[in-house]
Design an enzyme around this catalytic site. Sequence first.
Site, PDB file in Angstrom:
ATOM      1  N   CYS A 206      -2.807   3.480   2.964  1.00  0.00           N
ATOM      2  CA  CYS A 206      -3.483   2.245   3.712  1.00  0.00           C
ATOM      3  C   CYS A 206      -4.292   2.705   4.420  1.00  0.00           C
ATOM      4  CB  CYS A 206      -2.407   1.387   4.402  1.00  0.00           C
ATOM      5  SG  CYS A 206      -3.304  -0.271   4.973  1.00  0.00           S
ATOM      6  N   ASP A 207      -5.441   2.003   4.801  1.00  0.00           N
ATOM      7  CA  ASP A 207      -6.764   2.138   5.460  1.00  0.00           C
ATOM      8  C   ASP A 207      -6.826   3.274   6.529  1.00  0.00           C
ATOM      9  OD1 ASP A 207      -7.384  -0.029   4.481  1.00  0.00           O
ATOM     10  OD2 ASP A 207      -7.883  -1.415   6.115  1.00  0.00           O
TER      11      ASP A 207
ATOM     12  N   CYS B 252       0.927  -1.125  -0.094  1.00  0.00           N
ATOM     13  CA  CYS B 252      -0.029  -0.001   0.141  1.00  0.00           C
ATOM     14  C   CYS B 252       0.767   1.295   0.006  1.00  0.00           C
ATOM     15  CB  CYS B 252      -0.850   0.034   1.295  1.00  0.00           C
ATOM     16  SG  CYS B 252      -1.229  -1.554   2.068  1.00  0.00           S
TER      17      CYS B 252
ATOM     18  N   SER C  76     -13.318  -5.443   8.851  1.00  0.00           N
ATOM     19  CA  SER C  76     -12.544  -5.189   7.849  1.00  0.00           C
ATOM     20  C   SER C  76     -13.654  -4.565   6.587  1.00  0.00           C
ATOM     21  CB  SER C  76     -11.610  -6.269   7.259  1.00  0.00           C
ATOM     22  OG  SER C  76     -11.145  -5.896   5.891  1.00  0.00           O
TER      23      SER C  76
ATOM     24  N   ASP D  78      -3.243  -2.863   7.876  1.00  0.00           N
ATOM     25  CA  ASP D  78      -4.024  -3.928   8.253  1.00  0.00           C
ATOM     26  C   ASP D  78      -3.997  -5.255   7.845  1.00  0.00           C
ATOM     27  OD1 ASP D  78      -5.030  -1.477   9.568  1.00  0.00           O
ATOM     28  OD2 ASP D  78      -7.135  -1.681   9.039  1.00  0.00           O
TER      29      ASP D  78
END
Length: 577
Positions: free
Chosen positions: A129-130, A56, A479, A88
């Site tokens: 990323c997340d 990511c 998620s 994650d």
Amino acid sequence: MLKRKHDKSRLPSRHVTEGPSRAPHRSYFYAMGISEEEIAQPFVGVATCWNEAAPCNIALNRQAQAVKLGVKQASGTPREFTTITVTDGIAMGHEGMRSSLASRDAIADTVELTMRGHCYDALVGLAGCDKSLPGMMMAMVRLNVPSVFIYGGSILPGRLEGKDVTVQDVFEAVGQHQAGNMSDEALRTLERVACPSAGACGGQFTANTMACVSEAIGLALPNSSGAPAPYESRDQYGVASGEAVMVLLEKNIRARDVVTRKSMENAARVVACTGGSTNAGLHLPAIAHEAGIQFDLADVCEIFRDTPYFVDLKPGGQYVAKDLYEAGGVPVVMKELRKAGLIHEDCITATGRSIGEELDLIEREADGRVIYPIDTPITPTGGVVGLEGNLAPEGAIVKVAGIAKEHQSFTGPARVFECEEDAFEAVKARQYEEGEVIVIRNEGPAGGPGMREMLATTAALSGQGMGKKVALITDGRFSGATRGFCVGHVGPEAAHGGPIALIRDGDVITIDAIKGELSVALSDAELAERKTQWVGPRETIYASGALWKYAQLVGSAKLGACTHPGAAAEKHVYMDL
């Protein structure tokens, strides 16, 4: 591009570049090869979450160079710095997952501290990323500087036996392997091909959901979130973002001019119609909190309730981020929402123009394959639904994208687990019954600590073919890749004495996504009696360090699990010091 002259007399960087008393500061800049002309220009922080932790983030370093080029072309002086990320996909399913949500606030804090310490005038933030996406946007709104967000881009889908595959397939394959339906070699083959490039997970999981939010909320340039990480066109978006932030600086358009109650509503619409991650129900209130806007989980869910779901993306649908990009991306999605009167068109964007003006420039229409026309949606209501009831007085959230209406209500006896590990071991050993509601508690922001995602457990259930035969509720998170009837963010959390702390095996729980209900068949008197017997929060192993500190500070999931009072309590604006 035409060289601009900027008046620095009111910009933060004047504190480190102007006047005889700042000669020592300027000497540091000369040491880094910065010219006198560049010192006289506005300083733009170029913040990235680059690291070698996961695909990511691996491309962000290169993309930052394109952003810096754009800033320079527009007569700014870029200063690159990095912050952390916790990815994650690698943190999933073990103790490391506790660091994930806490990292969001650490990202916002470290970007804030770097900007304040070095007196940068504007910010371009790159995240992959997340949690790094909302963390970066939270910093922009907290600082209230001219800001442009840019996503690092999604991963390309893998190919196996003529089909696209993603990391979600690998998580679910673990369940199939445990059930004896997949060989060791087949699992090894899948894991080798599922993630073939740099970039964040390709479905409409949390990273891509928040990337779509960045455009819808106005902090990112239109269509900048769509191109996959390996595409060279990402460099063009980087250059354009660097140029754009200088225009915003010249016009004094700040992050809170962009992020308003109306733009938050636009963002929630886009999450709903794309079947986005339930984590948006946590991150949108947190971004709003930084702006002093009242916009909690209930407000998010109210918008989800009456927004059609019409973009067919994994995990509930068929396609991945690359397919959405090729179909025209977020601008075409928002154009469809506008046709139904579901977009506030007057919201300002990172271009300096309004959403309406930007959408007027979009010529493409819904392709009917990835993006359905809004008048013939996949389902008439959003892919994410809010729930309330005596089991969740502060609300909860469930993703229904891809779940048939007849499977959107579920009543069954509780099987209670005190943490995710216990639930995962039980699922692995098939120590549960069809028709049960699996309850995983003590996984909230404070009680975890860290509000872990339950992907390992839900993926195992799905891999065993039980995704529709049981339901799952938790005060933790799910998620964006989670499938099945799974309720998260149950509040108040167990650690704060919420009703989920009082549930016992066999209690009958009802989840009804159509009515918006999450309840347990217990009277108020019975719940009150059990509360008197409750012995308090479950003790964790985190008695010191960052996670202990996080657990002391973090607030309710309903309000975004924030760790400070937010803009409502601030006594100054950084840009105006």
